[in-house]
Design an enzyme around this catalytic site. Structure first.
Site, mmCIF file in Angstrom:
data_model
loop_
_atom_site.group_PDB
_atom_site.id
_atom_site.type_symbol
_atom_site.label_atom_id
_atom_site.label_comp_id
_atom_site.label_asym_id
_atom_site.label_seq_id
_atom_site.Cartn_x
_atom_site.Cartn_y
_atom_site.Cartn_z
ATOM 1 N N LYS A 7 20.473 34.830 87.270
ATOM 2 C CA LYS A 7 21.346 35.856 87.880
ATOM 3 C C LYS A 7 20.618 37.192 87.907
ATOM 4 C CE LYS A 7 24.574 37.958 85.210
ATOM 5 N NZ LYS A 7 24.515 39.441 85.162
ATOM 6 N N ASN A 8 19.991 37.556 86.794
ATOM 7 C CA ASN A 8 19.411 38.900 86.683
ATOM 8 C C ASN A 8 18.068 39.048 87.369
ATOM 9 O OD1 ASN A 8 21.721 39.564 85.372
ATOM 10 N ND2 ASN A 8 20.821 39.630 83.323
ATOM 11 N N ARG A 17 27.828 46.540 88.460
ATOM 12 C CA ARG A 17 27.002 47.696 88.176
ATOM 13 C C ARG A 17 25.623 47.594 88.813
ATOM 14 N NH1 ARG A 17 27.270 50.753 84.844
ATOM 15 N NH2 ARG A 17 25.040 50.719 84.492
ATOM 16 N N CYS A 34 31.197 50.171 81.176
ATOM 17 C CA CYS A 34 31.890 48.886 81.056
ATOM 18 C C CYS A 34 32.202 48.689 79.579
ATOM 19 C CB CYS A 34 31.026 47.760 81.611
ATOM 20 S SG CYS A 34 29.623 47.402 80.569
ATOM 21 N N ARG A 70 26.763 52.956 79.783
ATOM 22 C CA ARG A 70 25.844 52.504 80.833
ATOM 23 C C ARG A 70 25.481 53.643 81.814
ATOM 24 N NH1 ARG A 70 26.655 46.681 81.399
ATOM 25 N NH2 ARG A 70 24.614 46.646 82.382
ATOM 26 N N ASP A 99 21.582 39.842 75.463
ATOM 27 C CA ASP A 99 22.498 38.941 76.180
ATOM 28 C C ASP A 99 22.724 37.628 75.453
ATOM 29 O OD1 ASP A 99 21.396 39.910 79.524
ATOM 30 O OD2 ASP A 99 22.672 40.892 78.038
ATOM 31 N N ILE A 126 20.692 47.710 71.813
ATOM 32 C CA ILE A 126 20.613 48.008 73.243
ATOM 33 C C ILE A 126 21.893 48.684 73.742
ATOM 34 C CG2 ILE A 126 20.349 47.032 75.554
ATOM 35 C CD1 ILE A 126 17.802 46.791 73.982
ATOM 36 N N ARG A 158 31.052 35.316 86.384
ATOM 37 C CA ARG A 158 30.036 36.262 86.866
ATOM 38 C C ARG A 158 28.631 35.783 86.519
ATOM 39 N NH1 ARG A 158 30.900 42.363 85.516
ATOM 40 N NH2 ARG A 158 29.009 42.291 86.760
HETATM 41 C C1 EPZ Z 1 20.230 44.578 82.613
HETATM 42 O O1 EPZ Z 1 21.235 45.572 82.664
HETATM 43 C C2 EPZ Z 1 20.984 43.263 82.675
HETATM 44 N N1 EPZ Z 1 21.735 43.183 83.925
HETATM 45 C C3 EPZ Z 1 21.934 43.150 81.487
HETATM 46 O O2 EPZ Z 1 22.548 41.862 81.546
HETATM 47 C C4 EPZ Z 1 21.116 43.248 80.194
HETATM 48 O O3 EPZ Z 1 21.984 43.204 79.090
HETATM 49 C C5 EPZ Z 1 20.331 44.564 80.195
HETATM 50 O O4 EPZ Z 1 19.505 44.638 81.382
HETATM 51 C C6 EPZ Z 1 19.442 44.700 78.962
HETATM 52 O O5 EPZ Z 1 18.543 43.633 78.917
HETATM 53 C C7 EPZ Z 1 21.085 42.861 85.062
HETATM 54 O O6 EPZ Z 1 19.880 42.675 85.081
HETATM 55 C C8 EPZ Z 1 21.916 42.777 86.318
HETATM 56 P P1 EPZ Z 1 19.323 48.654 80.981
HETATM 57 P P2 EPZ Z 1 20.799 47.121 82.888
HETATM 58 O O7 EPZ Z 1 19.218 49.658 82.075
HETATM 59 O O8 EPZ Z 1 19.657 47.200 83.820
HETATM 60 C C9 EPZ Z 1 20.741 52.492 78.603
HETATM 61 C C10 EPZ Z 1 24.297 40.310 81.551
HETATM 62 O O9 EPZ Z 1 25.093 39.944 80.680
HETATM 63 N N2 EPZ Z 1 20.416 53.220 79.845
HETATM 64 O O10 EPZ Z 1 18.083 48.013 80.467
HETATM 65 O O11 EPZ Z 1 22.024 47.891 83.188
HETATM 66 C C11 EPZ Z 1 21.964 51.627 78.801
HETATM 67 O O12 EPZ Z 1 23.135 52.377 78.595
HETATM 68 C C12 EPZ Z 1 23.968 41.781 81.695
HETATM 69 O O13 EPZ Z 1 23.714 39.548 82.361
HETATM 70 C C13 EPZ Z 1 20.487 54.613 79.848
HETATM 71 O O14 EPZ Z 1 20.815 55.228 78.842
HETATM 72 O O15 EPZ Z 1 20.308 47.483 81.410
HETATM 73 C C14 EPZ Z 1 21.786 50.566 77.753
HETATM 74 O O16 EPZ Z 1 22.253 51.066 76.515
HETATM 75 C C15 EPZ Z 1 24.737 42.638 80.692
HETATM 76 N N3 EPZ Z 1 20.203 55.276 81.005
HETATM 77 C C16 EPZ Z 1 20.266 50.388 77.697
HETATM 78 O O17 EPZ Z 1 19.707 51.562 78.300
HETATM 79 C C17 EPZ Z 1 19.833 54.606 82.150
HETATM 80 O O18 EPZ Z 1 19.568 55.272 83.174
HETATM 81 C C18 EPZ Z 1 19.777 49.159 78.463
HETATM 82 O O19 EPZ Z 1 20.164 49.313 79.796
HETATM 83 C C19 EPZ Z 1 19.769 53.207 82.124
HETATM 84 C C20 EPZ Z 1 20.062 52.522 80.960
#
Ligand code: EPZ
Length: 419
Positions: free
Chosen positions: A22-23, A92, A116, A121, A306, A328, A398
């Site tokens: 998915k990701n 998102r 969420c 996020r 995850d 995370i 999802r």
């Molecule tokens: C991706 O989300 C995945 N989703 C998530 O999977 C996964 O948990 C996450 O990466 C971490 O591995 C998809 O790929 C569609 P991040 P993403 O930006 O890109 C903070 C699932 O269950 N952050 O790496 O949104 C954020 O708040 C989902 O399949 C900022 O602070 O994750 C979080 O605490 C859930 N500012 C951390 O970084 C930003 O601009 C990781 O977020 C961006 C992120």
């Protein structure tokens, strides 16, 4: 609202064919906005989030045809620069359209994705990267408005290896003149898969999978064909289903190197793990007494957030004390209260959960809060005494294609009913 009914106590055994990731599929489908050429993406899982991104591509001016696990994307009209709230609020990852729209149209209007249940996020890392490249960004009425007539390649240092920000900035850089270098980039396999697709479209992306990615901008990109990598989180969830039921499961069509952290942790817990790299299979055998293992989630290649909830379900029935530190997301323990209602002995101190394994979990009505917490509750139900009724299962749709029929085929007593 559908419910899932599980009668615990069955040992799982058999073989599972892992779906496409998915990701990885989400950013790759969004990357088709970077060209008017035809793209064909295969091994795309049948999930709610994929339906959402297909709808979004349609709104933005793409013609999308899905046949089984293959999605064909071609231009149907000129690109539209706005990603509406109605779609972004559902998923998102829609924020990823910013990269291609700014790259192609030099502007974009994308609804700010809300937070969420697992955390606020924010998207500050995305926005800082775009403004460093020369974009003007305004937040207005819940939308991000980007104007970017003179983008230039720059060095971008991410304050956190954000998966989404890495993907967004990689995509906008492919058509931005000059060289863009991402430092402290995310290293997930999904980043590498996106880079492979972008390079197949004629982009110049190097270093994906490492923390330094270099992108040399080109004037335009053409269509490409691509097969999405297997879903490592779905794969890990089934491995943990084998471990928690003391069963034996073989995964087919999986990339063992993508699961190194989980496989090492399973072995530490006493689960037999057999890897056959030549046939891309992993077999786990959960028989025997398992040991508690403490983990901390962290960016790839460390233990993935995850799979944190699913690991907690296993530790909840493993004699001894273990800890889980979630590094995370700030609020990814919503499954704790539901597991406690099933008899688990877990308490949290800040971002650490302390788990004392119990002999027996008891089936109970439980509620899914997010995709992966739902998977954890299903795992707990598989091993609980009595019947577990899982509510709000739409979260699972999802990210898990055919979870109930797959578990049924492995011997679980599990059923989905519409009420
Ligand atoms: C991706 O989300 C995945 N989703 C998530 O999977 C996964 O948990 C996450 O990466 C971490 O591995 C998809 O790929 C569609 P991040 P993403 O930006 O890109 C903070 C699932 O269950 N952050 O790496 O949104 C954020 O708040 C989902 O399949 C900022 O602070 O994750 C979080 O605490 C859930 N500012 C951390 O970084 C930003 O601009 C990781 O977020 C961006 C992120």
């Amino acid at each position: 609202m559908d419910k899932i009914i599980i009668k615990g106590g069955r040992q799982l055994s058999g073989t599972v064919q892992v779906s496409g990731s998915k990701n990885a599929a989400l950013p790759i489908l969004i990357a088709t906005l970077l060209t008017d050429g035809e793209c064909v993406v295969r091994n795309v899982p049948e999930l709610k989030d994929i339906e959402t991104v297909i709808a979004l591509l349609g709104v933005l001016g793409k013609q999308v045809v899905r046949q089984g696990d293959t999605v064909q994307v071609s231009a149907s009209s000129s690109l539209y620069a706005e990603a509406p709230y109605e779609i972004v609020r559902r998923m998102r990852a829609s924020i990823l359209v910013m990269g291609p729209l700014v790259a192609r149209l030099k502007r974009a209007r994308v609804s700010l994705p809300g937070g969420c249940v697992i955390g606020r996020r924010p998207v500050d890392i995305h926005l800082k990267g775009f403004s460093t490249l020369g974009a003007d960004i305004t937040l207005r009425e819940g939308y991000i408005e980007v104007q970017a007539n003179h983008l230039r390649g720059r060095d971008l240092r991410l304050t956190f290896p954000s998966v989404g920000a890495t993907e967004n900035l990689m995509m906008v850089a492919t058509l931005t003149s000059g060289t863009t270098r991402l430092f402290n980039a995310a290293r997930e396999p999904e980043i590498e898969d996106l880079a492979r697709f972008l390079n197949g479209m004629g982009a110049h992306v190097q270093g994906a999978g490492t923390s330094r990615i270099t992108i040399v901008g080109v004037p335009s990109l053409h269509g490409a064909h691509h097969r999405v990598i297997p879903d490592r989180i779905e794969a890990g969830t089934y491995l943990l289903a084998a471990a928690i039921t003391q069963g034996r499961i073989t995964l087919q069509g999986v990339e063992p190197p993508h699961l190194t952290a989980l496989l090492q942790t399973l072995r530490k817990a006493g689960v037999q793990v057999l890897i056959d790299a030549s046939s891309n299979t992993i077999t786990t055998d959960g028989k025997g007494r398992l040991r508690p293992v403490t983990i901390k989630t962290a960016p790839y290649p460390s233990f993935p957030t995850d799979l944190q909830a699913q690991w907690m379900a296993l530790m909840a029935v493993t004699a001894g004390v273990s800890r889980i530190t979630e590094q995370i997301f700030e609020d990814r323990f919503l499954h704790v209260s539901e597991l406690v209602r099933m008899g688990a002995d877990i308490h949290t101190e800040g971002n650490t959960a302390i788990i004392r394994g119990v002999k027996v979990l008891c089936g109970a009505p439980v509620m899914v809060s997010d995709l992966r917490a739902g998977a954890a509750l299903i795992l707990a139900g598989l091993v609980a005494k009595g019947t577990t009724v899982v509510h709000r299962v739409y979260h699972l749709d999802r990210g898990y294609a055919a979870l109930v029929p797959q578990l049924c085929a492995l011997g679980a007593s599990i059923d989905r009913i519409s009420s």
